[in-house]
Design a protein around this motif. Sequence first.
Motif, PDB file in Angstrom:
ATOM      1  N   ARG A  32      41.008  53.985  37.843  1.00  0.00           N
ATOM      2  CA  ARG A  32      39.836  53.257  37.353  1.00  0.00           C
ATOM      3  C   ARG A  32      38.696  54.208  36.985  1.00  0.00           C
ATOM      4  O   ARG A  32      37.522  53.842  37.040  1.00  0.00           O
ATOM      5  CB  ARG A  32      39.375  52.201  38.375  1.00  0.00           C
ATOM      6  N   GLN A 100      42.065  39.545  45.878  1.00  0.00           N
ATOM      7  CA  GLN A 100      41.194  40.626  45.428  1.00  0.00           C
ATOM      8  C   GLN A 100      41.180  40.716  43.904  1.00  0.00           C
ATOM      9  O   GLN A 100      40.125  40.919  43.289  1.00  0.00           O
ATOM     10  CB  GLN A 100      41.657  41.956  46.037  1.00  0.00           C
ATOM     11  N   GLN A 101      42.349  40.562  43.290  1.00  0.00           N
ATOM     12  CA  GLN A 101      42.431  40.655  41.840  1.00  0.00           C
ATOM     13  C   GLN A 101      41.695  39.502  41.166  1.00  0.00           C
ATOM     14  O   GLN A 101      40.968  39.688  40.190  1.00  0.00           O
ATOM     15  CB  GLN A 101      43.893  40.658  41.400  1.00  0.00           C
ATOM     16  N   ARG A 103      39.148  37.812  42.330  1.00  0.00           N
ATOM     17  CA  ARG A 103      37.702  38.030  42.471  1.00  0.00           C
ATOM     18  C   ARG A 103      37.209  39.076  41.464  1.00  0.00           C
ATOM     19  O   ARG A 103      36.121  38.941  40.906  1.00  0.00           O
ATOM     20  CB  ARG A 103      37.371  38.475  43.893  1.00  0.00           C
ATOM     21  N   SER A 104      38.009  40.105  41.245  1.00  0.00           N
ATOM     22  CA  SER A 104      37.603  41.153  40.304  1.00  0.00           C
ATOM     23  C   SER A 104      37.532  40.615  38.887  1.00  0.00           C
ATOM     24  O   SER A 104      36.834  41.180  38.040  1.00  0.00           O
ATOM     25  CB  SER A 104      38.579  42.334  40.373  1.00  0.00           C
ATOM     26  N   TRP A 105      38.243  39.527  38.604  1.00  0.00           N
ATOM     27  CA  TRP A 105      38.212  38.912  37.267  1.00  0.00           C
ATOM     28  C   TRP A 105      37.144  37.827  37.153  1.00  0.00           C
ATOM     29  O   TRP A 105      37.031  37.166  36.135  1.00  0.00           O
ATOM     30  CB  TRP A 105      39.582  38.327  36.923  1.00  0.00           C
ATOM     31  N   GLU A 202      50.437  46.874  41.986  1.00  0.00           N
ATOM     32  CA  GLU A 202      49.226  47.077  41.216  1.00  0.00           C
ATOM     33  C   GLU A 202      49.404  46.685  39.753  1.00  0.00           C
ATOM     34  O   GLU A 202      48.629  45.898  39.214  1.00  0.00           O
ATOM     35  CB  GLU A 202      48.774  48.527  41.335  1.00  0.00           C
TER      36      GLU A 202
END
Length: 212
Positions: A32, A100-101, A103-105, A202
């Motif tokens: 990242r 987690q993914q 929320r990141s979106w 991932e």
Amino acid sequence: EGAAALWRQLLDQNSQDHTAHHHLGVYYERQRRWEDARREYQQTGGESQQEVAQLDAMARPVAVAASSSPFLQDTIAVLPFENESVDVDAPAYIRLRVEQQLRSWGYRVLAQADTDARLRTIGISAGGQLRSAGESALAQATGADRLLFGNVEEYRSVNVGIYTRRQVRLSLRLSDAQGKLLWQNKAQTVVQDVAPPKKALESFLVHLAHTQ
């Protein structure tokens, strides 16, 4: 990390090695480190134009704010996952990564501890028990607008010579509080390297979410 060190070593010997620049860009992107990735891709003599364009698109402001999307305003309860694999820890780990993914979106995902506590009030503590309750009861118990169900169908490692072949297969479905199916998908990933098995998730989760 070892591979990245080798690519840097190659670039010390030949700064025009386009392949080394490309692979180092992939490494930075997985970390990242977007600017570092873009810098390496730009040094491939035009061979990584698509990757540069994708990173530039990510950096552009979004035309419509995420908060203005009704779908993103709805709360989602990621329910305990069912498990058909031989790894007893896989459902809890993958469920956490999915949360987690999301929320990141920009999705409004309810806290897992709160969701689990609310489910226990109706006698549910594991994914295999969800089928005994309807979506309406689950939505009422969790207070969520959307319900995400998951089933870990496969999660295993197989030794192949000096490598380890890691296989993950997961199915997901999203419904509203009335039980209407909004989205579902199934995907599988196979990774052969020396990384821990959970690293295979991932790239897998991103692929799963973007496949229609």
